[in-house]
Scaffold this active site. Structure first.
Site, mmCIF file in Angstrom:
data_model
loop_
_atom_site.group_PDB
_atom_site.id
_atom_site.type_symbol
_atom_site.label_atom_id
_atom_site.label_comp_id
_atom_site.label_asym_id
_atom_site.label_seq_id
_atom_site.Cartn_x
_atom_site.Cartn_y
_atom_site.Cartn_z
ATOM 1 N N ASP A 150 -49.867 53.128 0.672
ATOM 2 C CA ASP A 150 -49.956 54.551 0.296
ATOM 3 C C ASP A 150 -48.699 54.950 -0.487
ATOM 4 O OD1 ASP A 150 -50.758 57.134 -0.111
ATOM 5 O OD2 ASP A 150 -50.633 57.747 1.983
ATOM 6 N N ASN A 163 -56.274 61.083 -7.347
ATOM 7 C CA ASN A 163 -55.817 62.482 -7.299
ATOM 8 C C ASN A 163 -54.659 62.732 -8.262
ATOM 9 O OD1 ASN A 163 -54.228 60.814 -5.636
ATOM 10 N ND2 ASN A 163 -53.511 62.543 -4.445
HETATM 11 ZN ZN LIG Z 1 -52.589 58.237 -0.562
#
Ligand SMILES: [Zn+2]
Length: 454
Positions: free
Chosen positions: A308, A110
């Site tokens: 993350d 992303n």
């Molecule tokens: Zn992520």
């Protein structure tokens, strides 16, 4: 006759066998426990043998420290292309990984533009080559059906966003999800999923704290999205990113769907801080939910940990809470925070090695993550007396802050990649020799061949 053949084969094996260039000696995590061994590493960077080594290769005894497989962090955001370089870049993010004992990162798609086809995938690959301190697996996102066959032959994995996020505005509708799973199941790549159902988000448009953020994107949004993952074809290599609840973990284990938890959801709650440095998607949960997830992790019921890692500049995080971006840095602190829990006796070393090293490498189809012959010699040396504290300003990521500021950590003292030392006395001493990798089980070209020249 067979005997002669066998001997001839053994002789030629001996001649072809790469020579041993380094022997690491000490207590190592081998076959589920710490035991004194000598690890012979050959000139191709593979582990040749684990045991007693004869002969004269250069020998390094780690003394009172221990040798572990280096970790894989299957979920990072290094912000290239299009991200602010004061948050992160591929060079800084991969050095942070190296310092944190992480030898492979999975970089999420992303970015700006997002990685949705072969052209955008190649653009990111070109940014990795010659600039990365560790290996990088480049995910794509399957928003363009026409691009899927080419991506299946090149990309490292897919990331599906079931909720809008940075760089992804229109997730698939619930009705489209089953057909998407069917299509992806044929492509033989790992599929990581951001599992939040925007249909279950609250209506407070002016959240001012992590507690209110947890109410806006509640646990029911996660639970509803996980239900969509459980109803998926068994051939699909599906993995839920950042699961935040014990209920979610139980549901996925029962359905035999892979998943990860992040250090921030394991160690921080919605009461750990009041400002936007603690704003993250999915949100930090209540202390009771956090404690339950941590207990499940301690018991080995959370198969993988992933950071993350999603840094934003300190300035962006100082915006009013409702306008500040979501995400925290974590690739450099993930393993050190958990190693400190091993040091304190709260976490079993085997549970950590399986969750941070073995299973993520296996899920991404990589020959490392275990100390075993034939595996790439991606190893770290840890001395539990090397205690330190997280200082955001000293981390390699340019964002310069951490939600774990002041927390106790044990940083790896040394880090070896293919037998080459890239971290020494806690300092990065390596090169930009990280490669783009793909799962060994994937279709198409192995990643180590030049992929940009086609
Ligand atoms: Zn992520």
């Amino acid at each position: 006759m067979p005997r002669v053949n066998r001997r001839a084969r053994a002789d030629s094996d001996r001649e072809d066998r790469p020579s041993i260039v380094l022997v690491l000696a000490g207590r190592a995590f081998v076959r589920g426990r710490l035991q004194p061994v000598e690890i012979a590493i050959d000139e191709s960077g593979r582990i040749a043998s684990v045991g007693k080594v004869r002969g004269g290769a250069s020998r390094h005894d780690v003394g009172d420290a221990i040798i572990l497989p280096a970790a894989t962090d299957l979920h990072v955001h290094f912000r290239e292309p299009g991200g602010p370089s004061e948050a992160e870049t591929i060079p800084t993010g991969t050095v942070a990984a190296a310092l944190g004992g992480v030898t492979l990162v999975g970089d999420m798609p992303n970015t700006h533009p997002p990685v949705t086809d072969l052209e955008t995938w190649r653009d990111k690959v070109a940014r990795v080559q010659g600039r990365a301190a560790v290996d990088v697996l480049v995910y794509a996102t399957p928003t363009d059906p026409g691009a899927l066959p080419a991506l299946a032959r090149h990309a490292g994995g897919f990331k599906v966003y079931l909720a809008p996020t940075t760089g992804i505005d229109s997730p698939p509708s619930p009705k489209e999800v089953p057909a998407l799973w069917e299509r992806l199941a044929e492509l033989r790549l790992p599929v990581a999923v951001h599992a939040e159902d925007p249909g279950a988000f609250g209506v407070d448009h002016h959240p001012t704290s992590p507690v209110e953020w947890n109410a806006v994107r509640p646990v029911t949004a996660e639970s509803s999205a996980l239900d969509r993952m459980i109803r998926s074809p068994p051939a699909l290599r599906l993995h839920a990113a950042h699961v935040t609840t014990l209920d979610g973990a139980r549901k996925l284990r029962q359905a035999r769907v892979s998943f990860e938890a992040t250090p921030h959801h394991l160690l921080l709650s919605d009461r750990s801080g009041t400002d936007a440095r603690f704003k993250v998607n999915p949100p930090l949960r209540t202390e009771a939910e956090r404690a339950a997830l941590w207990k499940a992790f301690q018991q080995g019921e959370v198969p993988m940990v992933a950071s993350d890692h999603a840094p934003h500049s300190a300035d962006a995080k100082q915006l009013p809470f409702e306008r500040a971006p979501s995400g925290v840095p974590g690739v450099e602190t993930m393993l050190p925070l958990l190693l400190d829990r091993v040091r304190s006796g709260e976490l079993d070393l085997g549970v950590l090695v399986r969750a941070a090293c073995e299973r993520p490498a296996r899920w991404l189809g990589q020959p490392h993550g275990r100390i075993a012959p034939g595996h790439r010699a991606h190893l770290i040396v840890v001395d539990f007396r090397d205690r330190a504290k997280v200082v955001g300003a000293k981390l390699a990521s340019p964002c310069g802050w951490s939600p774990f500021e002041g927390w106790d950590i044990v940083r790896p003292r040394e880090h070896y990649r293919d037998g080459e030392r890239i971290v020494e006395a806690g300092e990065f001493v390596g090169r930009s020799s990280g490669k783009v990798v793909r799962p060994e089980y994937a279709l198409g070209e192995p990643a180590e061949r030049p992929t940009t020249a086609e």
